[in-house]
Design a protein around this motif. Structure first.
Motif, mmCIF file in Angstrom:
data_model
loop_
_atom_site.group_PDB
_atom_site.id
_atom_site.type_symbol
_atom_site.label_atom_id
_atom_site.label_comp_id
_atom_site.label_asym_id
_atom_site.label_seq_id
_atom_site.Cartn_x
_atom_site.Cartn_y
_atom_site.Cartn_z
ATOM 1 N N PRO A 181 18.469 -21.579 9.558
ATOM 2 C CA PRO A 181 19.252 -21.134 8.393
ATOM 3 C C PRO A 181 18.391 -21.222 7.135
ATOM 4 C CG PRO A 181 20.490 -22.719 9.717
ATOM 5 C CD PRO A 181 19.085 -22.745 10.219
ATOM 6 N N ALA A 182 18.388 -20.158 6.332
ATOM 7 C CA ALA A 182 17.604 -20.173 5.095
ATOM 8 C C ALA A 182 18.258 -21.101 4.082
ATOM 9 C CB ALA A 182 17.502 -18.760 4.527
ATOM 10 N N PRO A 183 17.475 -21.835 3.310
ATOM 11 C CA PRO A 183 18.051 -22.753 2.312
ATOM 12 C C PRO A 183 18.527 -21.994 1.073
ATOM 13 C CG PRO A 183 15.674 -22.728 2.113
ATOM 14 C CD PRO A 183 16.000 -21.852 3.297
ATOM 15 N N VAL A 184 19.320 -22.642 0.253
ATOM 16 C CA VAL A 184 19.589 -22.087 -1.078
ATOM 17 C C VAL A 184 18.388 -22.427 -1.958
ATOM 18 C CG1 VAL A 184 22.105 -22.080 -0.964
ATOM 19 C CG2 VAL A 184 20.916 -24.170 -1.639
ATOM 20 N N ARG A 185 18.151 -21.585 -2.936
ATOM 21 C CA ARG A 185 16.906 -21.664 -3.714
ATOM 22 C C ARG A 185 16.660 -23.027 -4.379
ATOM 23 N NH1 ARG A 185 17.293 -16.899 -5.684
ATOM 24 N NH2 ARG A 185 15.624 -15.827 -4.560
ATOM 25 N N PRO A 186 17.644 -23.687 -4.974
ATOM 26 C CA PRO A 186 17.361 -24.979 -5.639
ATOM 27 C C PRO A 186 16.777 -26.037 -4.705
ATOM 28 C CG PRO A 186 19.472 -24.116 -6.370
ATOM 29 C CD PRO A 186 19.030 -23.239 -5.225
ATOM 30 N N CYS A 187 17.047 -25.944 -3.411
ATOM 31 C CA CYS A 187 16.512 -26.936 -2.469
ATOM 32 C C CYS A 187 14.988 -26.893 -2.398
ATOM 33 C CB CYS A 187 17.086 -26.711 -1.072
ATOM 34 S SG CYS A 187 18.840 -27.081 -0.939
ATOM 35 N N LEU A 188 14.413 -25.746 -2.725
ATOM 36 C CA LEU A 188 12.961 -25.596 -2.620
ATOM 37 C C LEU A 188 12.216 -26.445 -3.644
ATOM 38 C CD1 LEU A 188 12.706 -21.704 -2.167
ATOM 39 C CD2 LEU A 188 12.786 -23.462 -0.382
ATOM 40 N N TYR A 189 12.924 -26.924 -4.653
ATOM 41 C CA TYR A 189 12.260 -27.626 -5.750
ATOM 42 C C TYR A 189 12.573 -29.121 -5.747
ATOM 43 C CZ TYR A 189 11.236 -22.923 -7.166
ATOM 44 O OH TYR A 189 10.767 -21.631 -7.165
ATOM 45 N N THR A 190 12.876 -29.630 -4.579
ATOM 46 C CA THR A 190 13.119 -31.065 -4.425
ATOM 47 C C THR A 190 11.854 -31.752 -3.922
ATOM 48 O OG1 THR A 190 13.984 -30.664 -2.200
ATOM 49 C CG2 THR A 190 15.577 -30.758 -4.002
ATOM 50 N N ASP A 191 11.815 -33.076 -4.024
ATOM 51 C CA ASP A 191 10.602 -33.823 -3.680
ATOM 52 C C ASP A 191 10.661 -34.505 -2.320
ATOM 53 O OD1 ASP A 191 9.341 -33.207 -6.125
ATOM 54 O OD2 ASP A 191 10.428 -34.835 -7.137
ATOM 55 N N SER A 192 11.808 -34.439 -1.662
ATOM 56 C CA SER A 192 11.908 -35.106 -0.365
ATOM 57 C C SER A 192 12.966 -34.414 0.479
ATOM 58 C CB SER A 192 12.275 -36.586 -0.542
ATOM 59 O OG SER A 192 13.601 -36.710 -1.045
ATOM 60 N N TYR A 193 12.896 -34.671 1.768
ATOM 61 C CA TYR A 193 13.894 -34.114 2.685
ATOM 62 C C TYR A 193 15.284 -34.635 2.349
ATOM 63 C CZ TYR A 193 16.505 -33.429 7.038
ATOM 64 O OH TYR A 193 17.462 -33.100 7.957
ATOM 65 N N GLU A 194 15.372 -35.902 2.010
ATOM 66 C CA GLU A 194 16.666 -36.500 1.687
ATOM 67 C C GLU A 194 17.284 -35.851 0.451
ATOM 68 O OE1 GLU A 194 14.499 -38.857 4.384
ATOM 69 O OE2 GLU A 194 13.893 -38.197 2.366
ATOM 70 N N GLU A 195 16.453 -35.590 -0.555
ATOM 71 C CA GLU A 195 16.961 -34.956 -1.775
ATOM 72 C C GLU A 195 17.371 -33.513 -1.495
ATOM 73 O OE1 GLU A 195 15.672 -33.979 -6.400
ATOM 74 O OE2 GLU A 195 14.208 -34.839 -5.002
ATOM 75 N N ALA A 196 16.584 -32.815 -0.669
ATOM 76 C CA ALA A 196 16.910 -31.435 -0.318
ATOM 77 C C ALA A 196 18.252 -31.368 0.399
ATOM 78 C CB ALA A 196 15.811 -30.836 0.555
ATOM 79 N N CYS A 197 18.488 -32.322 1.309
ATOM 80 C CA CYS A 197 19.767 -32.374 2.025
ATOM 81 C C CYS A 197 20.917 -32.638 1.065
ATOM 82 C CB CYS A 197 19.724 -33.450 3.105
ATOM 83 S SG CYS A 197 18.842 -32.960 4.595
ATOM 84 N N ARG A 198 20.678 -33.527 0.094
ATOM 85 C CA ARG A 198 21.725 -33.846 -0.879
ATOM 86 C C ARG A 198 22.084 -32.614 -1.711
ATOM 87 N NH1 ARG A 198 21.816 -34.983 -6.037
ATOM 88 N NH2 ARG A 198 19.543 -35.130 -6.206
ATOM 89 N N ILE A 199 21.065 -31.902 -2.188
ATOM 90 C CA ILE A 199 21.303 -30.694 -2.997
ATOM 91 C C ILE A 199 21.989 -29.620 -2.160
ATOM 92 C CG2 ILE A 199 20.189 -28.802 -4.244
ATOM 93 C CD1 ILE A 199 20.190 -31.400 -5.790
ATOM 94 N N SER A 200 21.529 -29.464 -0.922
ATOM 95 C CA SER A 200 22.125 -28.452 -0.046
ATOM 96 C C SER A 200 23.594 -28.754 0.220
ATOM 97 C CB SER A 200 21.357 -28.383 1.279
ATOM 98 O OG SER A 200 21.932 -27.422 2.144
ATOM 99 N N GLU A 201 23.893 -30.031 0.477
ATOM 100 C CA GLU A 201 25.281 -30.408 0.758
ATOM 101 C C GLU A 201 26.156 -30.222 -0.483
ATOM 102 O OE1 GLU A 201 27.470 -33.800 3.423
ATOM 103 O OE2 GLU A 201 25.700 -34.379 2.261
ATOM 104 N N GLN A 202 25.573 -30.486 -1.637
ATOM 105 C CA GLN A 202 26.303 -30.340 -2.893
ATOM 106 C C GLN A 202 26.618 -28.869 -3.173
ATOM 107 O OE1 GLN A 202 24.369 -32.221 -6.266
ATOM 108 N NE2 GLN A 202 25.262 -30.746 -7.700
ATOM 109 N N LEU A 203 25.648 -27.964 -2.879
ATOM 110 C CA LEU A 203 25.810 -26.548 -3.220
ATOM 111 C C LEU A 203 26.442 -25.718 -2.112
ATOM 112 C CD1 LEU A 203 22.398 -25.846 -5.024
ATOM 113 C CD2 LEU A 203 24.645 -26.195 -6.066
ATOM 114 N N THR A 204 26.305 -26.163 -0.865
ATOM 115 C CA THR A 204 26.787 -25.347 0.255
ATOM 116 C C THR A 204 27.750 -26.085 1.183
ATOM 117 O OG1 THR A 204 25.045 -25.941 1.853
ATOM 118 C CG2 THR A 204 24.532 -24.208 0.255
ATOM 119 N N GLY A 205 27.776 -27.409 1.071
ATOM 120 C CA GLY A 205 28.589 -28.189 2.002
ATOM 121 C C GLY A 205 27.872 -28.497 3.298
#
Length: 340
Positions: A181-205
């Motif tokens: 699954p392609a990520p949402v764009r803001p996830c690309l600018y995170t510094d860790s996998y954990e942060e990317a997951c947090r942003i993804s869950e916040q924006l997409t569930g």
């Protein structure tokens, strides 16, 4: 063997083409609309069952691409094949315009050292590794199209998936998991996998897979390039190699894994039908680059992307069709070669 040949059709008219010795016969100067219109006027028994005769006019394995092209032009003139009463070759001015504007077509796949590319311009083939995609446009004077194995076009938020992703997974069932699954764009600018997951869950569930996160840097690189240079949006297109191999296999997904020897052999056999030189180039590239820089399946995936880039326009398809664009105007679609 490089050849110039004459094809004779059931309408009685001819076409003069050439073969570079590295692939299929070149029919790019063929006037398809005229042929189809005239074929439709023939009696039914001739339209549904006919033979095309192919005659070699000239051949030589040692000539350059320029010499081959010159011989082809001379043969077209000698047979008056551009005359609509005689042949199906396009007028010389249209052929010249095409030859002057049609640059390199490239298949590209990410690798540990950066990006592995294979380029084709007529009979000429080049391959190598570049650190960034932007370097490709410094390395080649003229590029017509780049087909690349990376998600292109992203949502900025929302739970909806790019339409191409579930369609590709459905076509590849039971190998649909090969489509991340392609990520949402803001996830690309995170510094860790954990942060990317947090942003993804916040924006997409939804959270992200580790595999998808591992290619974030490359997704971001291409996305930023397409945002900076709008002109490249008509040049760089997305493909998914496994979907490409599925189409070459008559619509049936390959059940072998591309990292295994049997999977590589199966994919090379499919590629050889359309890129005759594929096994030879595969051997050359595997010998030239160490595995820590370039994996074997990276080579095969880049070949699949090139196969799509060089496919006849009438056999090119997008998933979905029509193409959908993201909020920044970048297309979200996978390009495939669907042999007729």
């Amino acid at each position: 063997m490089k050849q110039v040949f004459k094809m004779t059709y059931p309408t009685g008219k001819i076409y003069i083409g050439f073969c570079s010795g590295e692939g299929e016969d070149d029919l790019s100067a063929f006037n398809w609309p005229k042929f189809r219109a005239e074929l439709a006027t023939l009696p039914v028994h001739q339209r549904v069952d006919y033979t095309i005769r192919r005659q070699v006019i000239w051949e030589d394995e040692r000539v350059s691409s320029d010499e081959l092209f010159q011989c082809w032009q001379e043969t077209v003139s000698a047979y008056n094949a551009c005359d609509p009463d005689t042949g199906y070759n396009l007028p010389s001015d249209k052929v010249e315009a095409r030859c002057n504007t049609d640059g390199w077509r490239l298949g590209v796949d990410g690798c540990r050292a950066g990006w592995f590319y294979i380029g084709s311009q007529g009979p000429d083939i080049k391959y190598g590794v570049v650190r960034t995609i932007a370097e490709l446009f410094d390395s080649f004077k003229s590029i017509t199209e780049v087909i690349i194995d990376i998600p292109i076009g992203l949502y900025d938020e929302g739970a909806q998936a790019r339409r191409c992703d579930p369609l590709a997974r459905k076509a590849l069932k039971p190998r649909g998991s090969t489509v991340f699954p392609a990520p949402v764009r803001p996830c690309l600018y995170t510094d860790s996998y954990e942060e990317a997951c947090r942003i993804s869950e916040q924006l997409t569930g939804k959270k992200l897979s580790q595999q998808a996160y591992n290619i974030f840097a490359k997704i971001r690189e291409v996305d930023e390039l397409l945002q900076r240079d709008v002109s490249l949006r008509s040049v760089i297109h997305e493909a998914h190699p496994e979907l490409g191999f599925c189409m070459l296999n008559g619509g049936s997904p390959l059940l072998t894994k591309k990292k295994n020897s049997d999977g590589l052999a199966e994919r090379l056999a499919l590629l050889k039908r359309h890129l005759e030189w594929a096994p030879r180039l595969y051997d050359e590239a595997t010998n030239q680059y160490p595995r820590q820089a370039l994996a074997k399946d990276d080579i095969v995936d880049a070949m699949m992307c090139l196969c799509i880039a060089t496919a006849p326009e009438r056999e090119r398809v997008t998933v979905p069709d029509p193409v959908i664009h993201d909020g920044k105007g970048i297309e979200m679609a996978m390009h495939i070669f669907s042999p007729s």
